[in-house]
Design a protein around this motif. Structure first.
Motif, PDB file in Angstrom:
ATOM      1  N   TRP A 168       0.722  -1.238  -0.102  1.00 47.21           N
ATOM      2  CA  TRP A 168       0.026  -0.126  -0.014  1.00 47.21           C
ATOM      3  C   TRP A 168       0.806   1.354   0.050  1.00 47.21           C
ATOM      4  O   TRP A 168       0.495   2.384   0.228  1.00 47.21           O
ATOM      5  CB  TRP A 168      -0.936  -0.159   1.291  1.00 47.21           C
ATOM      6  CG  TRP A 168      -0.502  -0.406   2.397  1.00 47.21           C
ATOM      7  CD1 TRP A 168      -0.530  -1.664   3.226  1.00 47.21           C
ATOM      8  CD2 TRP A 168       0.041   0.522   3.501  1.00 47.21           C
ATOM      9  NE1 TRP A 168       0.123  -1.373   4.540  1.00 47.21           N
ATOM     10  CE2 TRP A 168       0.486  -0.196   4.555  1.00 47.21           C
ATOM     11  CE3 TRP A 168       0.352   2.085   3.432  1.00 47.21           C
ATOM     12  CZ2 TRP A 168       0.964   0.503   5.711  1.00 47.21           C
ATOM     13  CZ3 TRP A 168       1.019   2.368   4.550  1.00 47.21           C
ATOM     14  CH2 TRP A 168       1.208   1.840   5.718  1.00 47.21           C
ATOM     15  N   ARG A 298      -3.766  -3.001  -4.876  1.00 49.80           N
ATOM     16  CA  ARG A 298      -4.263  -2.691  -3.438  1.00 49.80           C
ATOM     17  C   ARG A 298      -4.506  -1.540  -3.251  1.00 49.80           C
ATOM     18  O   ARG A 298      -3.506  -0.664  -3.607  1.00 49.80           O
ATOM     19  CB  ARG A 298      -3.409  -3.460  -2.406  1.00 49.80           C
ATOM     20  CG  ARG A 298      -4.113  -3.318  -0.969  1.00 49.80           C
ATOM     21  CD  ARG A 298      -3.065  -3.340   0.145  1.00 49.80           C
ATOM     22  NE  ARG A 298      -3.418  -3.677   1.395  1.00 49.80           N
ATOM     23  CZ  ARG A 298      -4.089  -2.930   2.165  1.00 49.80           C
ATOM     24  NH1 ARG A 298      -4.447  -1.597   1.710  1.00 49.80           N
ATOM     25  NH2 ARG A 298      -4.932  -3.351   3.363  1.00 49.80           N
ATOM     26  N   ALA A 300      -4.430   2.274  -1.809  1.00 49.37           N
ATOM     27  CA  ALA A 300      -3.336   3.191  -0.599  1.00 49.37           C
ATOM     28  C   ALA A 300      -4.233   3.352   0.599  1.00 49.37           C
ATOM     29  O   ALA A 300      -5.209   3.285   0.786  1.00 49.37           O
ATOM     30  CB  ALA A 300      -2.465   4.197  -1.117  1.00 49.37           C
TER      31      ALA A 300
END
Length: 476
Positions: A168, A298, A300
């Motif tokens: 992330w 994914r 953040a």
């Protein structure tokens, strides 16, 4: 070769899915035969079949005997989105509603079809592999793990969590991580570290009822912030509300919010951090659903953009790996010493064995492999559930379109009281979460949260069909 074949069939399936979403291919259109698809794409018949099986599992296409494959469903058929709520005029004292207790009781009943739990079915979790990791933990820990863990937590687990932060965009070391008894414990410690009884905090609206109950237990007031079902918290409203209501901290689920499923864009996350730095107040970020994304990357965290230590990120493995192990953590930033002091006073240490077992599971590279499979399964289930809602619920139903997490939020006709619907559904051995429990205001009486955590099957379809019939009955 197996990975190459898998990659090819997913590529083909993705292209067809995009054509369905853009309505290049419409409901009822016939797809090329498997043999023709194989020839056109230059792949084997097996790969072509896999591509169609993948789309069929998502409910997007269907086979017809002696005829071929046809388009069955398009995401564009999904209903309109619910509207963002109106702002409130004042912060509210928190009360624990009897309705929450009643709904929670039926969430754990064995004989109920549960559309109410924002979590995966046990069958989606790697129970056998986790058992092996637990055995390894018993063998490897000093004296088989009967001693106290360190205050900050298992070093191997903290190291693995730090390594995961690269996904992330975080730059985290094991020294930044504090382990906890699940995400709720992390949120409690962080809230206690930055607030005092009587303070006002900001939550999304609608908000997860567990956050409302947590605020009540800590003697906090809550300001509910209007939240868009796609982009999350209304930042313009929040920017003005912080000084107006003397907000001391915010607690937001920025990725796949429960119950809306909204995912705040990265530009909004950056701006949210800037607003908190502007006023010098902490942001507690609950990222418990962040790993359950349906896109290619994914999302953040606000923590990604935190340069001053003002963001306290909280997470756990309860929604992705092992709910009963109660393994969570916090990245408390500049509040770490306060959090550690509170943890020492409240619980001294976390349970050694489950934390070591999760660390072992992560060290062996099993977690991301497990997540890939579970994300694919949940995405498929979400489409199936949305399709069933489109098929069986009244046409004026408004529905969110989550791109991660476990839940979908529905707004029914305003004359429908979903707690009344809930009581009727219980008589049919069906539970869901009525919308009223997600607010302190008199709101969302016509709304409901539906979980798609259970694998799609005939019983699930019949359950949603029954809910649709009950809604139509209440409208008459």
């Amino acid at each position: 070769m197996l990975k190459t074949a898998e990659h090819l069939y997913l590529q083909i399936a993705d292209r067809i899915e995009q054509m369905i979403e853009k309505e290049v291919l419409k409901i009822g259109d016939k797809l090329p035969s498997v043999r023709m698809l194989s020839k056109e794409q230059g792949v084997s018949l097996s790969t072509a079949f896999q591509a169609y099986y993948h789309l069929e599992a998502k409910g997007l296409i269907e086979p017809r005997p002696k005829s071929g494959y046809y388009i069955r469903f398009s995401p564009r058929k999904a209903r309109d989105l619910p509207k963002t709520c109106e702002p409130v005029k004042k912060a509210s004292e928190v009360t624990v509603n009897d309705m929450i207790s009643r709904v929670f009781t039926h969430m754990t009943a064995d004989n109920i079809q549960k559309f109410s739990i924002a979590a995966p079915a046990d069958s989606l979790l790697p129970s056998a592999k986790m058992a092996k990791s637990m055995i390894q933990a018993v063998r490897q820990l000093p004296y088989n793990g009967i001693g106290y863990e360190s205050l900050q937590g298992n070093i191997d687990l903290r190291r693995q969590i730090a390594r995961m932060s690269i996904l992330w965009g975080g730059v985290v070391s094991e020294d930044d991580v504090v382990t906890t008894h699940g995400c709720s414990d992390a949120l409690t410690l962080c809230l206690c570290a930055v607030t005092q009884p009587g303070d006002t905090i900001a939550l999304e609206s609608p908000s997860y009822y567990g956050s409302l109950q947590l605020a009540a237990s800590l003697g906090l007031k809550v300001l509910e912030v209007p939240t868009n079902p796609v982009t999350g918290v209304d930042l313009d409203y929040l920017d003005k509300a912080i000084p107006r209501f003397n907000i001391k901290a915010c607690l937001f689920v920025t990725n796949f919010n429960n119950p809306l499923g909204s995912c705040m864009p990265d530009t909004h996350k950056r701006e949210l951090v800037r607003i908190h730095e502007k006023y010098g107040i902490p942001l507690i970020e609950d990222d418990i659903y962040g790993d359950i994304y349906f896109g290619r990357e994914r999302p953040a965290l606000c923590k990604t953009f935190d340069e001053s230590g003002i963001v306290l990120a909280c997470n756990s493995f309860s929604k992705s790996l092992a709910p009963g192990y109660r393994v969570g953590w916090a990245l408390p930033g500049k509040y770490k010493e306060k959090v550690l002091r509170l943890k020492r006073n409240h619980s001294i240490a976390c349970a050694s064995l489950p934390h070591a077992a999760v660390a072992h599971f992560l060290e062996n590279g099993r977690y991301e492999h497990h997540l890939r499979g579970m994300r694919k399964q949940l995405h498929t289930q979400s489409l199936r559930y949305l399709q069933a809602v489109a098929d069986y619920f009244p046409e004026d139903t408004l529905v969110t379109r989550p791109m991660g997490g476990f839940v979908v939020w529905l707004a029914l006709n305003e004359q429908i009281n979903t707690f009344e619907l809930y009581e009727l559904a219980l008589k049919q051995k069906i539970s869901f979460a009525p919308g009223r429990i997600f607010s302190l205001q008199d709101r969302y009486r016509n709304c409901m949260r539906l979980s798609y955590g259970n694998p799609w099957n005939k019983q699930v379809e019949e359950g949603i069909k029954t809910l649709g019939k009950l809604i139509r009955k209440l409208k008459t």
